[in-house]
Every structure is written in C-alpha cells, then in structure tokens.
Motif scaffolding. Structure first.
Motif, PDB file in Angstrom:
ATOM      1  N   ILE B 187      32.821 -55.326 -10.715  1.00 26.09           N
ATOM      2  CA  ILE B 187      32.073 -55.247 -11.980  1.00 26.09           C
ATOM      3  C   ILE B 187      32.796 -56.068 -13.049  1.00 26.09           C
ATOM      4  O   ILE B 187      32.190 -56.860 -13.771  1.00 26.09           O
ATOM      5  CB  ILE B 187      31.974 -53.770 -12.447  1.00 26.09           C
ATOM      6  N   PHE B 190      32.959 -60.057 -12.124  1.00 26.44           N
ATOM      7  CA  PHE B 190      31.682 -60.769 -12.028  1.00 26.44           C
ATOM      8  C   PHE B 190      30.725 -60.416 -13.171  1.00 26.44           C
ATOM      9  O   PHE B 190      29.589 -60.876 -13.194  1.00 26.44           O
ATOM     10  CB  PHE B 190      31.013 -60.471 -10.674  1.00 26.44           C
ATOM     11  N   TRP B 192      29.111 -57.674 -13.859  1.00 23.05           N
ATOM     12  CA  TRP B 192      27.913 -56.906 -13.508  1.00 23.05           C
ATOM     13  C   TRP B 192      27.623 -55.861 -14.588  1.00 23.05           C
ATOM     14  O   TRP B 192      28.540 -55.357 -15.250  1.00 23.05           O
ATOM     15  CB  TRP B 192      28.113 -56.185 -12.163  1.00 23.05           C
ATOM     16  N   ASN B 193      26.343 -55.537 -14.712  1.00 20.04           N
ATOM     17  CA  ASN B 193      25.921 -54.558 -15.723  1.00 20.04           C
ATOM     18  C   ASN B 193      25.686 -53.193 -15.119  1.00 20.04           C
ATOM     19  O   ASN B 193      25.529 -53.057 -13.905  1.00 20.04           O
ATOM     20  CB  ASN B 193      24.631 -55.030 -16.401  1.00 20.04           C
ATOM     21  N   ASP B 196      22.634 -53.079 -12.924  1.00 16.57           N
ATOM     22  CA  ASP B 196      22.531 -53.976 -11.753  1.00 16.57           C
ATOM     23  C   ASP B 196      22.711 -53.126 -10.491  1.00 16.57           C
ATOM     24  O   ASP B 196      23.711 -53.250  -9.778  1.00 16.57           O
ATOM     25  CB  ASP B 196      23.631 -55.048 -11.799  1.00 16.57           C
ATOM     26  N   LEU B 199      23.699 -54.585  -7.094  1.00 18.33           N
ATOM     27  CA  LEU B 199      25.079 -55.073  -7.071  1.00 18.33           C
ATOM     28  C   LEU B 199      26.061 -53.904  -7.039  1.00 18.33           C
ATOM     29  O   LEU B 199      27.049 -53.916  -6.293  1.00 18.33           O
ATOM     30  CB  LEU B 199      25.350 -55.963  -8.287  1.00 18.33           C
ATOM     31  N   LEU B 200      25.788 -52.882  -7.858  1.00 16.79           N
ATOM     32  CA  LEU B 200      26.678 -51.717  -7.869  1.00 16.79           C
ATOM     33  C   LEU B 200      26.686 -51.049  -6.491  1.00 16.79           C
ATOM     34  O   LEU B 200      27.725 -50.601  -6.008  1.00 16.79           O
ATOM     35  CB  LEU B 200      26.240 -50.704  -8.937  1.00 16.79           C
ATOM     36  N   PRO B 243      30.072 -62.939  -6.366  1.00 15.81           N
ATOM     37  CA  PRO B 243      29.289 -62.469  -7.527  1.00 15.81           C
ATOM     38  C   PRO B 243      27.891 -61.963  -7.173  1.00 15.81           C
ATOM     39  O   PRO B 243      27.339 -61.117  -7.884  1.00 15.81           O
ATOM     40  CB  PRO B 243      29.195 -63.710  -8.421  1.00 15.81           C
ATOM     41  N   ASN B 244      27.281 -62.454  -6.094  1.00 18.12           N
ATOM     42  CA  ASN B 244      25.921 -62.015  -5.740  1.00 18.12           C
ATOM     43  C   ASN B 244      25.918 -60.703  -4.940  1.00 18.12           C
ATOM     44  O   ASN B 244      24.885 -60.285  -4.455  1.00 18.12           O
ATOM     45  CB  ASN B 244      25.196 -63.107  -4.961  1.00 18.12           C
ATOM     46  N   GLY B 245      27.080 -60.079  -4.817  1.00 17.82           N
ATOM     47  CA  GLY B 245      27.133 -58.788  -4.128  1.00 17.82           C
ATOM     48  C   GLY B 245      27.483 -58.900  -2.654  1.00 17.82           C
ATOM     49  O   GLY B 245      27.716 -57.887  -1.995  1.00 17.82           O
TER      50      GLY B 245
END
Lengths: 105, 455
Positions: B187, B190, B192-193, B196, B199-200, B243-245
């Motif tokens: 998080i 990258f 991440w929100n 997201d 992603l989380l 970054p894209n998970g």
C-alpha cells in the motif's frame, strides 16, 4: 464402479480454527479435481471422520486451485490449549482424509 | 513509485528457525523483512510475563536478532515490520533502540503501533453496551470478565502504512493480522487507496502465503514431499510485488526448499474457512478468484485476485484462564505392547476414580497406533507392534486433582503391566488452560496510535 485412493490423486493441508479443523484437499491435475468435485461430498467426509468430527462439515469449492476446502466443526476437543489431544491443531487430519477410497463410475 | 518490491518472510511463528530472518537479509536482495511472532496463545504468555515485569511482554528474540541484522538493514535500507511487540511494543522498541545505540547505528526511526490492547477498557465497553459477545456462542463477555488474561483487537495494514509514511525503518506492532504485515508495504510503496479492494485483496493473499514462513516454500508439504530439495537449508518465501497487484512468490537462490503451484496452493488453503469471504480489517479477499501460474525455477505468479470492502468490525481475541491440564506418557514394548498400554490406562483410571478426583475430561491416546487418526487408524496384529507410547491427559477446574494425577503416573512402572519405560523428567505439572473468546468490536470504538522513537 471402481475404487480410487484419494492419496493417489490429491494432497492437502489441515489446521485449526478454534474447535473446528479445516482440511484443504488439492488434486494433482484437472481430471483429479473433476473427481473430487463430483464425489467428495461433505456427507462422505463427515462419515469418514465419525468418532473424530462431532459437528457439521462445510464444503467449499476452489476450482482455481483444483481444491476443495472442508471445515469440520466440533473436532479438536475444544481447540487451543483447552484440547487434550496430541494433535490439538488438526495438523494430521489432511493425511487422515487421504486414507479415503472413493467409489467412482 | 518503485517498479517492484521484494518482501521477505522471516518468521512463521515465535519459535521458528532463528536464522531465517538473518538468511533472508544476507541471502539476496530484499526491501522488507516481515516477521509474524504471534499465535493466539502467545498473547496470554506475553501478558503473564508483563504482569511479572513491566519491561517484558514482547518477543525477546527481536533485540537478539537486531544485533545481527540492524547495521546491514540500515545500510541497504531494508525495512523491518513485525508484530512481535506483543503486549508491550514500546518496551520492544526501546530494546531495539538500545541495540542500535550499542552498535552505533544512527538516524534510526522505530515506529510503534498502539491501541490494540483493550484489556483495560472492557468495563467501559460493557457500559457502552458493547459486550463483546462470543462469535461462536453469542454469550456476553461478562461471564468470564474476571478471568481475562489478554484482550486485543486485530489491526490491519493501515496503522503500519501510517508508520511507513512517517519514514520508520522498523515498525513494531502488537496484535496485527499476519496478512497486514505484508500488505502494508505494498500500500505504502504503490500508493494504493483504501477502496482499491482488488489490490488490497491481492496484498492480503500475498500476506497469507508468507505468514507461515517456509510452509509456502516446501515445509510441511503433503504433496511429493520427498522431492523437496535440501530441507536443511530451506529458503523462506519472498513476495516480489508489483503495483498492479501481481505477486511472484519465490525464495533466495542457493537455498533449499521448493516454491511450486502445489506448495503455494497448500499454504493458501491453510486455516481458511469460506474461501470467498476471507475477512481482514482491510478488505474481504476472494480466494476463489486467485490465479496461480507456476513459472518454474521456484517462481509462482499470483494474479487476478478480487476483493470486496472491509466490514465495520475488528476482530477481538480475548484469552482467559479456564482451569488446569496435564499430560503424561509411558512407553510399552513388544510383546503385546498395545494390550499392556490399554491395561495400564484402565488401572490408572480406576485409581483416579478411587481417589474421587474431579476431571472434565480424561483422554487416552496410544501413540504409534491411533493418536493422530483415531478410529481411522489401521488395526495391527499385536505381533507387528514393536512399542506403544501411552499418552494420558486430564483437564479440570480443580488444581489439586490435576496435580494428584501427576503423582499417579510413575507408580505404574512398578505397580502395572511389564516392559514399561520412558518416564523421565519427573511428575507432570499442572499447566493453566488458556481459552479463547473471539468477538467483534465496531471499528469506531477503537483508535490506533503510531508513535515514533529515534536515535
């Protein structure tokens, strides 16, 4: 009808969730997963663990991992440090499930 | 933003291989070292240590480890995240800072996450009508209130993210989800929100794979376990995160063990219930969405993970004292080993009954025969059984009954069936039974704090 040993088509891992044990069973290939999906029911697992599992058995499918997950309630003698079992965390129950022979068409 | 980060698992539980985190640091490139020290029972043990000495209550392996890795981590900017702060993360941070000073490590920031320990707040919560009802039985916590040893909220990744944003080199938490330790650096790095969710969930899945150490890289592998090379030098897993998970699970070169579809799949199924609802404080991960691709050379790609919004609750784990237990073993040899062990069990039970002792449960297992698989164990002819370990365990609310049980074991050697051995180490002592009380608490009733200490 023929008999097939679960040990020959799958592997897995088991552990504890309180007094419940979970057993993940993973087929070595897609063909094996089709057999698990079709024949390895919650009822069969419950019957297999008679005298070990005293609660209900939940069954979940994870085709993406070629796997089924079983949650066996009321199985670990109270779980945690309450349990008097040598295997209080159900670590060997995946192997115990692999003892099963499935009757398939 | 970094193109990728390498997060290394250094410990699967308190008591895991001592050199594992050291080897993760020195064995190759990593950006983060994450270490899970807390099993449920650990918190109550740590609380007891803190009750005796207010400077204790954390994993004392941590300062010892820091002596070996801190200068190297600082030099290479490897950040360390651990929940080994237990019930006293501040004392842990201070011990780490003492190590830093003694090694002349400068400009070190150690962050501590606080607020998970709600033991002192239970009365107040009850007054606010939050009775921490048991998730399994629905019962109010009032019934066990006076026996509580520890009570902690499971925080997720975000308090750690906050610590990383404050430029911490080391983050020490109390009760944090195992998965949060691995998700937090993703998080942070990258950007991440909080919403997201896919992603989380991806980071959470990576955390689940890493949280039991080498259980993802060939340890305790029920597949073709004999094919796992060089288990003596088993490499702990590393998550190479993008970054894209997407995450690639791997391990350092020149280590033993194995990372494959099978080893990772086994770990994904470890201790889960409904795979579509893997609930953490950060999100709900859908384990049926996970895609695995075995890239060979101990690399497995994990991708396409889907997630849902987090719930409004934190999980709380309370431990409480619930009586005493003890266990004892005696070994019987051929001939008729099992018959002898069974006879000894009957004799012992009769004696315990004659003594009018009170037990909630007496459990007998015949190790070498049925301790693991119970009624599923194959029955063998006595002639094929070389030896049997008789294991008897008792549990009672009454300390004296359990203590007396311990005194009835050794006498079986001279007053029971023959060819018996293996009674060493004295009488088994009663140990306190620690029971768990799982509950939920609305997130709005709990606040976390991040404190920074530095040299």
């Amino acid at each position: 009808m023929k008999k097939i040993k679960l040990l020959e088509i799958a592997h897995g891992r088991s552990g504890d969730k309180g007094d419940a044990a979970n057993i993940g069973i993973i087929a070595y290939n897609e063909e094996g997963y089709k057999i698990l999906e079709k024949y390895l029911s919650a009822d069969l697992v419950k019957k297999h663990f008679e005298g070990i599992c005293f609660g209900k058995v939940d069954r979940y499918e994870l085709p993406n991992l070629r796997a089924l997950n079983f949650v066996l309630h009321n199985t670990l003698g109270g779980g945690g440090t309450v349990s008097l079992k040598l295997d209080a965390q159900g670590k060997t129950l995946a192997a115990a499930l692999l003892r099963m022979e499935l009757e398939i068409e | 933003m970094k193109e990728k980060i390498r997060i290394a698992s250094g410990q699967g539980f308190w008591g895991d291989l001592i050199d594992a985190p050291y080897n993760q640091v020195y064995g190759g490139e990593i950006d983060y070292l994450v270490m899970d020290y807390l099993a449920e029972v650990t918190m109550s043990i740590l609380q007891k240590q803190k009750n005796k000495n207010p400077e204790l209550g954390y994993a004392r392996d941590i300062p010892e480890l820091m002596k070996r890795i801190l200068p190297e981590c600082k030099k290479r900017n490897i950040k360390i995240i651990t929940n080994g702060g237990g019930v006293n993360p501040i004392a842990c941070a201070k011990a780490v800072l003492d190590v830093a000073k003694s090694l002349n490590v400068e400009n070190l920031k150690v962050a501590v996450v606080l607020g998970d320990d709600i033991r002192e707040k239970i009365d107040e919560l009850i007054l606010q009508k939050c009775e921490l009802n048991n998730m399994e039985t629905g019962e109010s916590i009032i019934s066990i209130k006076d026996k509580i040893l520890s009570a902690n909220v499971y925080f997720g990744a975000f308090p750690i993210v906050e610590a990383l944003q404050k430029k911490a080199d080391i983050v020490i938490t109390g009760r944090t989800t195992d998965t949060g330790l691995t998700l937090a650096p993703m998080i942070y790095e990258f950007g991440w929100n909080k919403n997201d969710y896919d992603l989380l969930a991806a980071g959470t899945v990576a955390g689940h794979i890493l949280e039991c150490g080498a259980q993802a890289s060939g340890g305790n592998f029920l597949g073709d376990w004999k094919s796992v090379p060089d288990m003596a030098n088993i490499g702990f897993p590393i998550a190479e995160a993008y970054p894209n998970g997407e995450v690639i699970i791997t391990k350092h070169e020149n280590t033993g063990g194995k990372v494959s579809f099978e080893t990772v799949a086994e770990q994904l199924l470890y201790e889960i219930a409904d795979p579509k609802n893997y609930i953490t404080p950060d999100c709900i991960a859908d384990f049926t969405s996970i895609k695995l691709e075995d890239l060979g050379n101990d690399r497995v790609r994990v991708y396409d993970v889907e997630g849902l919004p987090e719930t409004e609750f934190y999980k709380v784990s309370c431990s409480y004292a619930d009586g005493f237990s003890a266990s004892a073993t005696l070994t019987y040899s051929w001939p008729e080993a099992l018959t002898k062990a069974k006879a000894a069990d009957e004799i012992l039970r009769k004696r315990l009954e004659n003594l009018n002792l009170k037990f909630e449960e007496i459990r007998t297992e015949f190790v070498g025969h049925n301790a693991c698989h119970g009624p599923l164990a194959k029955s063998l002819n006595e002639d094929d059984i070389n030896e049997i370990v008789l294991r008897i365990a008792v549990r009672s609310k009454d300390y004296n009954s359990v203590e007396r049980f311990g005194k009835e074991i050794a006498p079986l050697i001279l007053t029971g069936p023959p060819s018996v051995t293996g009674f060493a180490g004295g009488r088994p002592k009663p140990s306190e039974v620690v029971a768990y009380w799982p509950a939920l608490i609305p997130k709005k009733l709990v606040e976390h704090q991040v404190k920074i200490f530095e040299v």
